[in-house]
Design a protein around this motif. Structure first.
Motif, PDB file in Angstrom:
ATOM      1  N   GLY A 164       0.816  -1.208   0.000  1.00 17.59           N
ATOM      2  CA  GLY A 164       0.000   0.000   0.000  1.00 17.59           C
ATOM      3  C   GLY A 164       0.847   1.254   0.000  1.00 17.59           C
ATOM      4  N   PRO A 201       2.139  -9.679  -2.904  1.00 19.47           N
ATOM      5  CA  PRO A 201       0.755  -9.227  -2.728  1.00 19.47           C
ATOM      6  C   PRO A 201       0.563  -7.853  -3.361  1.00 19.47           C
ATOM      7  CG  PRO A 201       2.029  -8.670  -0.787  1.00 19.47           C
ATOM      8  CD  PRO A 201       3.006  -9.254  -1.791  1.00 19.47           C
ATOM      9  N   THR A 202      -0.661  -7.510  -3.724  1.00 17.32           N
ATOM     10  CA  THR A 202      -0.987  -6.154  -4.174  1.00 17.32           C
ATOM     11  C   THR A 202      -2.163  -5.676  -3.330  1.00 17.32           C
ATOM     12  OG1 THR A 202      -0.234  -6.579  -6.439  1.00 17.32           O
ATOM     13  CG2 THR A 202      -1.727  -4.722  -6.104  1.00 17.32           C
ATOM     14  N   THR A 203      -1.907  -4.688  -2.490  1.00 10.43           N
ATOM     15  CA  THR A 203      -2.926  -4.269  -1.524  1.00 10.43           C
ATOM     16  C   THR A 203      -2.921  -2.751  -1.332  1.00 10.43           C
ATOM     17  OG1 THR A 203      -1.399  -4.529   0.346  1.00 10.43           O
ATOM     18  CG2 THR A 203      -2.729  -6.441  -0.247  1.00 10.43           C
ATOM     19  N   THR A 207      -3.736  -0.919  -4.909  1.00 10.49           N
ATOM     20  CA  THR A 207      -4.931  -1.564  -5.450  1.00 10.49           C
ATOM     21  C   THR A 207      -6.014  -0.531  -5.743  1.00 10.49           C
ATOM     22  OG1 THR A 207      -4.448  -3.554  -4.171  1.00 10.49           O
ATOM     23  CG2 THR A 207      -6.674  -3.349  -5.032  1.00 10.49           C
ATOM     24  N   GLY A 226      -6.089  -7.116  -2.815  1.00  6.48           N
ATOM     25  CA  GLY A 226      -7.188  -6.530  -2.054  1.00  6.48           C
ATOM     26  C   GLY A 226      -6.851  -5.137  -1.589  1.00  6.48           C
ATOM     27  N   GLY A 229      -7.206  -5.639   4.738  1.00  4.82           N
ATOM     28  CA  GLY A 229      -6.909  -7.021   5.067  1.00  4.82           C
ATOM     29  C   GLY A 229      -8.172  -7.828   5.330  1.00  4.82           C
ATOM     30  N   GLN A 230      -8.067  -9.134   5.134  1.00  3.16           N
ATOM     31  CA  GLN A 230      -9.228 -10.015   5.279  1.00  3.16           C
ATOM     32  C   GLN A 230      -9.811  -9.944   6.694  1.00  3.16           C
ATOM     33  OE1 GLN A 230      -8.716 -13.839   3.534  1.00  3.16           O
ATOM     34  NE2 GLN A 230     -10.343 -14.796   4.696  1.00  3.16           N
ATOM     35  N   GLN A 246     -10.008 -12.752  -1.910  1.00  4.97           N
ATOM     36  CA  GLN A 246      -8.857 -11.892  -2.206  1.00  4.97           C
ATOM     37  C   GLN A 246      -7.711 -12.623  -2.905  1.00  4.97           C
ATOM     38  OE1 GLN A 246      -7.895  -9.880   1.546  1.00  4.97           O
ATOM     39  NE2 GLN A 246      -9.032  -8.086   0.873  1.00  4.97           N
TER      40      GLN A 246
END
Length: 284
Positions: A164, A201-203, A207, A226, A229-230, A246
């Protein structure tokens, strides 16, 4: 030296002890199997047993995707530590430590060259550099990559990998979201393709901006993609999230991605996508 080692040294039929490199094997993050490092690298950092796609740096990624002879574009120069931020460490110290362990000065690196003979500018985010976080240097590098693609009249391909926005730059990091969006608009005004490949990851803010604005959205298998976070989502809506939420395959199934492509097929797929999109541009 002990007398035993001295005796061993003098005996011609005793083989000298050789040092063994400590990086011959590595543990797969997916299945936990021990992998021979060379076999893992030859397989493009993909586990040959469970097909887990390992994270790779910018130079490795560019070498996998681009033809030989590509040119790495110069990094942008931005004001460092504009907020004089400090948490448990000074931001300048964190930057220095990240640069000591990375070949490039920040998280996004651009290169110009060809992909199977198709001209392209390719940007790669390196999660190993402060979690691939988006700060002013990343924003400037993204804009510079788009501008170079417009000048070269070719597509801009971005491989995203980020936790991020970079908190040490506060609002200045969040300002990169509209900046990159405007840059993509310039690419579209020039009639050139913008292709996004989402990797694990891409968050976060990445994103929420340029990672989801591609003309074509591609992802590597099982990549985490996502915004929040989940656990945060689950606690907010107070519901159990579905299995695989995600992950790339779930997003593809629900229409957020155009395709999920294994790393070994990525170069060929990108070449075909560029052919198709540039042919459409010429026809228009």
């Amino acid at each position: 030296m002990s007398w035993l080692n001295e005796v061993r040294k003098r005996l011609p039929f005793v083989q000298a002890k050789r040092d063994t490199p400590d990086n011959l094997w590595r543990k797969c993050p997916g299945c936990g199997e021990m992998l021979f490092t060379k076999e893992y690298e030859d397989n493009l950092w993909v586990c040959p047993r469970c097909e887990h796609h390992g994270r790779v740096g910018a130079d490795t990624r560019l070498g996998q995707i681009m033809d030989a002879g590509y040119t790495v574009l110069p990094p942008p120069h931005v004001k460092e530590d504009p907020l004089r931020f400090r948490d448990t460490k000074k931001y300048q110290d964190r930057l220095r430590a990240a640069r000591n362990n990375a070949p490039h000065p920040d998280a996004l690196t651009n290169a110009e060259g060809t992909i199977d003979g198709r001209k392209a500018v390719v940007g790669v985010q390196d999660f190993g550099f402060m979690g691939g976080s988006m700060g002013m240097a990343v924003g400037d590098a993204f804009v510079a990559g788009v501008d170079r693609a417009v000048l070269a009249k070719c597509p801009y391909v971005i491989f995203t990998a980020a936790g991020g926005a970079r908190m040490q730059e506060g609002i200045l990091s969040l300002m990169q979201m509209p900046r990159t969006t405007v840059a993509i608009r310039r690419l579209h005004d020039a009639g050139l393709p913008y292709i996004v490949v989402l990797t694990d990851p891409t968050t976060g803010g990445v994103t929420a901006s340029y990672a989801m604005l591609g003309d074509i959205q591609i992802a590597e298998p099982n990549a985490l993609i996502g915004f929040a976070g989940q656990r945060v989502i689950q606690d907010t809506i107070r519901e159990q999230l579905p299995e695989g939420f995600q992950r790339a395959e779930y997003l593809h199934e629900h229409g957020m991605l155009d395709m999920v492509v294994p790393r070994g097929e990525m170069k060929d797929t990108l070449a075909k996508v560029i052919d198709y999109m540039m042919a459409a541009k010429k026809a228009a």
